[in-house]
Motif scaffolding. Sequence first.
Motif, PDB file in Angstrom:
ATOM      1  N   GLU A   1       0.869  -1.175   0.000  1.00 33.10           N
ATOM      2  CA  GLU A   1       0.000   0.000   0.000  1.00 33.10           C
ATOM      3  C   GLU A   1       0.911   1.232   0.000  1.00 33.10           C
ATOM      4  O   GLU A   1       2.079   1.145   0.408  1.00 33.10           O
ATOM      5  CB  GLU A   1      -0.864  -0.006   1.264  1.00 33.10           C
ATOM      6  CG  GLU A   1      -1.685  -1.265   1.410  1.00 33.10           C
ATOM      7  CD  GLU A   1      -3.163  -1.003   1.316  1.00 33.10           C
ATOM      8  OE1 GLU A   1      -3.592   0.144   1.447  1.00 33.10           O
ATOM      9  OE2 GLU A   1      -3.886  -1.980   1.114  1.00 33.10           O
ATOM     10  N   PRO A   2       0.391   2.379  -0.436  1.00 36.89           N
ATOM     11  CA  PRO A   2       1.212   3.597  -0.390  1.00 36.89           C
ATOM     12  C   PRO A   2       1.685   3.872   1.032  1.00 36.89           C
ATOM     13  O   PRO A   2       0.991   3.552   2.000  1.00 36.89           O
ATOM     14  CB  PRO A   2       0.255   4.693  -0.862  1.00 36.89           C
ATOM     15  CG  PRO A   2      -0.766   3.975  -1.665  1.00 36.89           C
ATOM     16  CD  PRO A   2      -0.923   2.622  -1.020  1.00 36.89           C
TER      17      PRO A   2
ATOM     18  N   THR B   1      -4.575   7.152  -4.746  1.00 37.22           N
ATOM     19  CA  THR B   1      -5.974   6.804  -4.508  1.00 37.22           C
ATOM     20  C   THR B   1      -6.008   5.547  -3.645  1.00 37.22           C
ATOM     21  O   THR B   1      -4.958   5.006  -3.274  1.00 37.22           O
ATOM     22  CB  THR B   1      -6.719   6.534  -5.833  1.00 37.22           C
ATOM     23  OG1 THR B   1      -6.219   5.306  -6.392  1.00 37.22           O
ATOM     24  CG2 THR B   1      -6.557   7.677  -6.821  1.00 37.22           C
ATOM     25  N   LEU B   2      -7.191   5.043  -3.368  1.00 35.53           N
ATOM     26  CA  LEU B   2      -7.313   3.788  -2.621  1.00 35.53           C
ATOM     27  C   LEU B   2      -6.725   2.616  -3.384  1.00 35.53           C
ATOM     28  O   LEU B   2      -6.383   1.590  -2.787  1.00 35.53           O
ATOM     29  CB  LEU B   2      -8.780   3.515  -2.283  1.00 35.53           C
ATOM     30  CG  LEU B   2      -9.428   4.487  -1.304  1.00 35.53           C
ATOM     31  CD1 LEU B   2     -10.913   4.173  -1.149  1.00 35.53           C
ATOM     32  CD2 LEU B   2      -8.724   4.440   0.050  1.00 35.53           C
ATOM     33  N   ASP B   3      -6.605   2.736  -4.707  1.00 39.32           N
ATOM     34  CA  ASP B   3      -6.074   1.651  -5.536  1.00 39.32           C
ATOM     35  C   ASP B   3      -4.565   1.733  -5.774  1.00 39.32           C
ATOM     36  O   ASP B   3      -3.968   0.782  -6.285  1.00 39.32           O
ATOM     37  CB  ASP B   3      -6.780   1.642  -6.900  1.00 39.32           C
ATOM     38  CG  ASP B   3      -8.244   1.300  -6.779  1.00 39.32           C
ATOM     39  OD1 ASP B   3      -8.604   0.483  -5.915  1.00 39.32           O
ATOM     40  OD2 ASP B   3      -9.042   1.863  -7.556  1.00 39.32           O
TER      41      ASP B   3
ATOM     42  N   ALA C   1       2.317   2.577  -8.973  1.00 39.82           N
ATOM     43  CA  ALA C   1       1.352   2.427 -10.068  1.00 39.82           C
ATOM     44  C   ALA C   1      -0.035   2.807  -9.562  1.00 39.82           C
ATOM     45  O   ALA C   1      -0.311   2.734  -8.360  1.00 39.82           O
ATOM     46  CB  ALA C   1       1.344   0.992 -10.589  1.00 39.82           C
ATOM     47  N   ASP C   2      -0.907   3.180 -10.487  1.00 40.61           N
ATOM     48  CA  ASP C   2      -2.264   3.579 -10.107  1.00 40.61           C
ATOM     49  C   ASP C   2      -3.055   2.429  -9.496  1.00 40.61           C
ATOM     50  O   ASP C   2      -3.888   2.625  -8.630  1.00 40.61           O
ATOM     51  CB  ASP C   2      -3.026   4.116 -11.319  1.00 40.61           C
ATOM     52  CG  ASP C   2      -2.446   5.436 -11.822  1.00 40.61           C
ATOM     53  OD1 ASP C   2      -1.595   6.032 -11.133  1.00 40.61           O
ATOM     54  OD2 ASP C   2      -2.849   5.860 -12.916  1.00 40.61           O
ATOM     55  N   ARG C   3      -2.775   1.212  -9.974  1.00 44.60           N
ATOM     56  CA  ARG C   3      -3.490   0.041  -9.454  1.00 44.60           C
ATOM     57  C   ARG C   3      -2.790  -1.232  -9.930  1.00 44.60           C
ATOM     58  O   ARG C   3      -2.065  -1.224 -10.922  1.00 44.60           O
ATOM     59  CB  ARG C   3      -4.949   0.037  -9.886  1.00 44.60           C
ATOM     60  CG  ARG C   3      -5.164   0.030 -11.369  1.00 44.60           C
ATOM     61  CD  ARG C   3      -6.571   0.531 -11.748  1.00 44.60           C
ATOM     62  NE  ARG C   3      -6.615   1.021 -13.103  1.00 44.60           N
ATOM     63  CZ  ARG C   3      -6.180   2.215 -13.517  1.00 44.60           C
ATOM     64  NH1 ARG C   3      -5.668   3.059 -12.677  1.00 44.60           N
ATOM     65  NH2 ARG C   3      -6.251   2.568 -14.771  1.00 44.60           N
ATOM     66  N   VAL C   4      -3.016  -2.315  -9.202  1.00 40.17           N
ATOM     67  CA  VAL C   4      -2.538  -3.643  -9.590  1.00 40.17           C
ATOM     68  C   VAL C   4      -3.773  -4.507  -9.764  1.00 40.17           C
ATOM     69  O   VAL C   4      -4.680  -4.490  -8.930  1.00 40.17           O
ATOM     70  CB  VAL C   4      -1.591  -4.234  -8.527  1.00 40.17           C
ATOM     71  CG1 VAL C   4      -1.274  -5.687  -8.829  1.00 40.17           C
ATOM     72  CG2 VAL C   4      -0.311  -3.415  -8.444  1.00 40.17           C
TER      73      VAL C   4
END
Length: 154
Positions: free
Chosen positions: A29-30, A71-73, A94-97
């Motif tokens: 997570e970030p 973001t949450l993702d 990355a924006d999302r996995v």
Amino acid sequence: MADLKQYVTLGVADSLFAVPVTRVQEILEPQPFARMPRAPADFLGIIDVRGQSVPVIDLRLRLEMPAAEDTLDTRIIVLDVDLGGAMRKVALRADRVFEVAELDGPLEPPAKIGMGWSADCIDGVGRRNGAFVTVFDLDRLFRAGDVGGGEIAA
């Protein structure tokens, strides 16, 4: 022999990318990172991963896309990368996995469209569920002289 490699698929903006699962150490997570003075714009700073300092690269900025807030993702992908002949840990934001998956068929070479574009950080282009997936050559993505102003040392 069919290409049955597995990849971690990830999203940046509206694009779908992949990295070989064998190079992925973990997905986080970030988290806060320590910024480094005079660093290239895409080098966000370093994080602690199990007692080791790991540089974090913003994949959006490395690919010359506009910056975006977490973001949450948003995820941080810790990878093993060959930097100057030595395997090092480097992380990508990355924006999302999405998933670990095999691609639908073999990789095709990246398109060659002329002198204004270099595809040397791309291993190939595949498909997953009808969508194009760009597979990175991670060692070249982090090679000296790439977008962002140079090689990462850690």
